[in-house]
Motif scaffolding. Structure first.
Motif, PDB file in Angstrom:
ATOM      1  N   ILE A  91     -15.557  17.365   0.206  1.00  0.00           N
ATOM      2  CA  ILE A  91     -14.753  16.841   1.306  1.00  0.00           C
ATOM      3  C   ILE A  91     -13.647  17.828   1.664  1.00  0.00           C
ATOM      4  N   GLY A  92     -13.010  18.401   0.624  1.00  0.00           N
ATOM      5  CA  GLY A  92     -11.937  19.362   0.866  1.00  0.00           C
ATOM      6  C   GLY A  92     -12.413  20.576   1.636  1.00  0.00           C
ATOM      7  N   ASP A  93     -13.558  21.120   1.247  1.00  0.00           N
ATOM      8  CA  ASP A  93     -14.102  22.279   1.957  1.00  0.00           C
ATOM      9  C   ASP A  93     -14.464  21.923   3.399  1.00  0.00           C
ATOM     10  N   PHE A  94     -15.003  20.713   3.584  1.00  0.00           N
ATOM     11  CA  PHE A  94     -15.383  20.286   4.938  1.00  0.00           C
ATOM     12  C   PHE A  94     -14.164  20.185   5.838  1.00  0.00           C
ATOM     13  N   VAL A  95     -13.103  19.518   5.327  1.00  0.00           N
ATOM     14  CA  VAL A  95     -11.898  19.334   6.141  1.00  0.00           C
ATOM     15  C   VAL A  95     -11.211  20.675   6.371  1.00  0.00           C
ATOM     16  N   THR A  96     -11.084  21.473   5.330  1.00  0.00           N
ATOM     17  CA  THR A  96     -10.432  22.778   5.461  1.00  0.00           C
ATOM     18  C   THR A  96     -11.187  23.668   6.434  1.00  0.00           C
ATOM     19  N   GLY A  97     -12.506  23.555   6.430  1.00  0.00           N
ATOM     20  CA  GLY A  97     -13.328  24.369   7.314  1.00  0.00           C
ATOM     21  C   GLY A  97     -13.189  24.020   8.779  1.00  0.00           C
ATOM     22  N   MET A  98     -12.528  22.913   9.081  1.00  0.00           N
ATOM     23  CA  MET A  98     -12.352  22.516  10.478  1.00  0.00           C
ATOM     24  C   MET A  98     -11.389  23.438  11.225  1.00  0.00           C
ATOM     25  N   GLY A  99     -10.493  24.092  10.468  1.00  0.00           N
ATOM     26  CA  GLY A  99      -9.580  25.005  11.146  1.00  0.00           C
ATOM     27  C   GLY A  99      -8.135  24.718  10.820  1.00  0.00           C
ATOM     28  N   GLY A 100      -7.292  24.675  11.881  1.00  0.00           N
ATOM     29  CA  GLY A 100      -5.855  24.564  11.710  1.00  0.00           C
ATOM     30  C   GLY A 100      -5.323  23.150  11.723  1.00  0.00           C
ATOM     31  N   TYR A 101      -4.068  23.036  12.148  1.00  0.00           N
ATOM     32  CA  TYR A 101      -3.286  21.795  12.074  1.00  0.00           C
ATOM     33  C   TYR A 101      -4.012  20.605  12.692  1.00  0.00           C
ATOM     34  N   TYR A 102      -4.332  20.696  13.982  1.00  0.00           N
ATOM     35  CA  TYR A 102      -4.899  19.536  14.676  1.00  0.00           C
ATOM     36  C   TYR A 102      -6.330  19.235  14.232  1.00  0.00           C
ATOM     37  N   PRO A 136      -5.547  11.572  -2.492  1.00  0.00           N
ATOM     38  CA  PRO A 136      -5.385  12.788  -3.297  1.00  0.00           C
ATOM     39  C   PRO A 136      -6.222  13.968  -2.816  1.00  0.00           C
ATOM     40  N   ILE A 137      -7.257  13.693  -2.015  1.00  0.00           N
ATOM     41  CA  ILE A 137      -8.088  14.771  -1.474  1.00  0.00           C
ATOM     42  C   ILE A 137      -7.517  15.305  -0.172  1.00  0.00           C
ATOM     43  N   LEU A 138      -7.165  14.403   0.740  1.00  0.00           N
ATOM     44  CA  LEU A 138      -6.781  14.807   2.094  1.00  0.00           C
ATOM     45  C   LEU A 138      -5.321  15.242   2.191  1.00  0.00           C
ATOM     46  N   ALA A 139      -4.432  14.572   1.444  1.00  0.00           N
ATOM     47  CA  ALA A 139      -3.002  14.868   1.594  1.00  0.00           C
ATOM     48  C   ALA A 139      -2.658  16.327   1.270  1.00  0.00           C
ATOM     49  N   ILE A 143       0.824  -1.204   0.000  1.00  0.00           N
ATOM     50  CA  ILE A 143       0.000   0.000   0.000  1.00  0.00           C
ATOM     51  C   ILE A 143       0.866   1.266   0.000  1.00  0.00           C
ATOM     52  N   PHE A 144       2.082   1.219   0.570  1.00  0.00           N
ATOM     53  CA  PHE A 144       3.001   2.349   0.476  1.00  0.00           C
ATOM     54  C   PHE A 144       3.414   2.572  -0.974  1.00  0.00           C
ATOM     55  N   ILE A 145       3.557   1.490  -1.714  1.00  0.00           N
ATOM     56  CA  ILE A 145       3.894   1.598  -3.138  1.00  0.00           C
ATOM     57  C   ILE A 145       2.780   2.339  -3.871  1.00  0.00           C
ATOM     58  N   VAL A 146       1.535   1.959  -3.591  1.00  0.00           N
ATOM     59  CA  VAL A 146       0.390   2.598  -4.239  1.00  0.00           C
ATOM     60  C   VAL A 146       0.312   4.071  -3.842  1.00  0.00           C
ATOM     61  N   TYR A 147       0.481   4.360  -2.553  1.00  0.00           N
ATOM     62  CA  TYR A 147       0.408   5.744  -2.078  1.00  0.00           C
ATOM     63  C   TYR A 147       1.490   6.595  -2.729  1.00  0.00           C
ATOM     64  N   GLY A 148       2.725   6.071  -2.764  1.00  0.00           N
ATOM     65  CA  GLY A 148       3.807   6.813  -3.382  1.00  0.00           C
ATOM     66  C   GLY A 148       3.571   7.045  -4.863  1.00  0.00           C
ATOM     67  N   PHE A 149       2.987   6.048  -5.529  1.00  0.00           N
ATOM     68  CA  PHE A 149       2.655   6.173  -6.946  1.00  0.00           C
ATOM     69  C   PHE A 149       1.620   7.276  -7.166  1.00  0.00           C
ATOM     70  N   LEU A 150       0.601   7.325  -6.308  1.00  0.00           N
ATOM     71  CA  LEU A 150      -0.467   8.305  -6.451  1.00  0.00           C
ATOM     72  C   LEU A 150      -0.010   9.723  -6.137  1.00  0.00           C
ATOM     73  N   MET A 151       0.767   9.858  -5.067  1.00  0.00           N
ATOM     74  CA  MET A 151       1.103  11.185  -4.550  1.00  0.00           C
ATOM     75  C   MET A 151       2.502  11.652  -4.975  1.00  0.00           C
ATOM     76  N   ASN A 152       3.149  10.862  -5.824  1.00  0.00           N
ATOM     77  CA  ASN A 152       4.478  11.225  -6.332  1.00  0.00           C
ATOM     78  C   ASN A 152       5.475  11.470  -5.194  1.00  0.00           C
ATOM     79  N   LEU A 153       5.457  10.554  -4.222  1.00  0.00           N
ATOM     80  CA  LEU A 153       6.392  10.603  -3.110  1.00  0.00           C
ATOM     81  C   LEU A 153       7.402   9.474  -3.257  1.00  0.00           C
ATOM     82  N   PRO A 154       8.622   9.652  -2.773  1.00  0.00           N
ATOM     83  CA  PRO A 154       9.634   8.588  -2.881  1.00  0.00           C
ATOM     84  C   PRO A 154       9.232   7.361  -2.057  1.00  0.00           C
ATOM     85  N   ILE A 155       9.060   6.254  -2.726  1.00  0.00           N
ATOM     86  CA  ILE A 155       8.592   5.041  -2.059  1.00  0.00           C
ATOM     87  C   ILE A 155       9.619   4.553  -1.037  1.00  0.00           C
TER      88      ILE A 155
END
Length: 463
Positions: free
Chosen positions: A330-341, A369-372, A159-171
């Motif tokens: 979903i993005g607006d809902f999460v962003t509307g929650m506030g800051g970091y925590y 791809p939505i939450l990250a 699943i790390f392989i899939v995540y890295g593939f999707l988000m263009n992060l070093p696996i």
């Protein structure tokens, strides 16, 4: 009727299909096709999206290779040797065999990268031994199911392989970031097993024998070598994850084919405990024959044939959701929650709830791809968030009503699904506790990365 009403009806229909036992792949596919008709997406667009996943998925080549690795180490006897070593180390404690089963899951995961393979292998090997050792069969099966959750966190991880593939992060960095959290998950579950077994008085104790530990460690040397080979290659940059998978498969095939004739000549009994074997028979695993290799590869291919189409159709589902505006909602809902925590805990809640009804692959492909990006925008490190996200997704393997590992454990042990839930819940509490520790302490996932504390010390940069 409006498009929204049609989408709702289609969603209810596929939910009924899912509850009636229709495979998740078909459920998602039916939803994608139905919604595509409603919103006017051409079907050839869906076909092209499915094809693009395979055309751009070089990183995904590691997936079938690590699945094959899991089958090879199981068939060759390496997995049993790792289990014997874990029991020799922990059998003197109350609940030692249960703790050994969880530790064995961690060791197996460090070679295979698959949660279901980890649960099936360790469950089929140690469940009968635990029942004979005085453990409740429901607890024994739940232990195998819970232990398998680390299969996608301890590297190598599919699943790390899939995540890295999707988000263009070093696996490679994702793999390294999963080591400490995966180890903490193992320790958390071992602690839960110890408490449960102490309260119930389960398990027969064995004497802690340094000689037995040494002999079983010698017997498991090939497993340790395979683990070290993968981690060394990835950590030092000698191998890409795909190359590491290929090297490990080659190593396991050579070991299996060489050891089988040697083992036959010695007349060694594969069921004899490693602690009772001669030195030569200890270092030589059971192995397998060349004619049996196609069957092993075929079994691995069947699992790959389930997972890869699921990835492709989940990507298509993500496209449909974007067309429906779900990403923005979903993005607006999460962003509307506030800051970091607020963003962190809201994201964790979404992953947890979604993991209750979907397998980790579609959860990752749809939500990452939505939450990250939102998490990164409020200052959460992308590697750290990846670990948080995937630890949460792994917990879904023992979270009803889906709980894939619960179904796998039920299948290999014969214990009905609903009878596992009582003890699975206790492991769930331990895993959620570790999850919050990982989320609140970024250093746990970044310590081994270049620039992290341990790396600096090892490289001399820490003074």
């Amino acid at each position: 009727m409006s498009d929204g009403t049609w989408v709702t009806l289609i969603s209810l229909a596929v939910t009924i299909f899912f509850m009636l036992g229709t495979p998740v792949l078909l459920v998602i596919f039916y939803w994608v096709i139905g919604c595509s008709f409603v919103i006017g997406l051409p079907l050839d667009n869906t076909g092209n999206e499915l094809l693009n996943v395979f055309n751009k998925g070089f990183a995904l080549l590691a997936m079938p290779l690590f699945i094959l690795t899991g089958d090879l180490i199981n068939q060759s006897g390496i997995a049993r040797r790792l289990s014997d070593f874990a029991y020799a180390c922990l059998g003197w404690l109350r609940g030692g065999l249960a703790m050994a089963a969880i530790a064995a899951c961690g060791l197996f995961a460090a070679i295979s990268g698959s949660n279901s393979a980890t649960t099936a292998t360790i469950g089929s090997m140690l469940h009968p031994e635990m029942v004979k050792g005085g453990y409740d069969e429901r607890f024994s099966a739940a232990t195998a199911a819970a232990g398998g959750t680390v299969g996608i966190i301890i590297p190598p991880s599919i699943i790390f392989i899939v995540y890295g593939f999707l988000m263009n992060l070093p696996i490679s960095e994702l793999f390294i970031a999963g080591i400490v959290p995966g180890a903490l998950m193992v320790l958390g579950m071992m602690t839960a097993a110890f408490i449960i077994c102490t309260v119930n008085g389960w398990g027969f104790l064995i004497t802690l024998s340094p000689w037995r530990v040494f002999k079983t460690a010698v017997g498991a040397w090939l497993g340790f070598f395979a683990i070290g080979l993968v981690l060394w290659g990835i950590y030092t940059g000698k191998f890409s994850p795909t190359e590491a998978a290929g090297v490990t498969v080659g190593f396991c095939i050579i070991v299996g084919l060489i050891c089988f004739p040697i083992n036959k000549l010695m007349g060694s009994d594969p069921d004899q405990p490693v602690s009772q074997k001669s030195l030569l028979s200890m270092i030589v695993v059971e192995g397998f024959t060349l004619p049996s290799l196609p069957a092993i590869v075929s079994r691995s291919a069947q699992i790959t044939g389930i997972l890869v189409p699921l990835i492709a159709v989940s990507v298509a589902m993500q496209q449909v959701l974007s067309s429906l505006g779900a990403k923005e909602t979903i993005g607006d809902f999460v962003t509307g929650m506030g800051g970091y925590y607020a963003v962190l805990f809201t994201s964790m809640a979404i992953v947890f709830i979604t993991g209750m009804i979907l397998e980790s692959l579609p959860v990752t492909i749809i939500l990452a791809p939505i939450l990250a990006p939102i998490a990164v925008s409020v200052g959460i490190d992308p590697i750290h968030f990846a670990v948080i996200f995937l630890v949460g997704a792994s917990i879904g393997f023992i979270t009803p009503p889906y709980g894939l590992n619960l179904y796998v454990a039920s299948g290999v042990t014969g214990v009905p699904y609903f009878r596992l839930l009582r003890y699975a819940t206790m492991y769930l509490v331990a895993l959620i506790s570790v999850w919050f520790c990982v989320a609140l302490m970024p250093s746990l996932s970044k310590t081994l990365l270049p620039g992290g504390g341990i790396f600096e010390i090892l490289s001399g940069g820490g003074g």
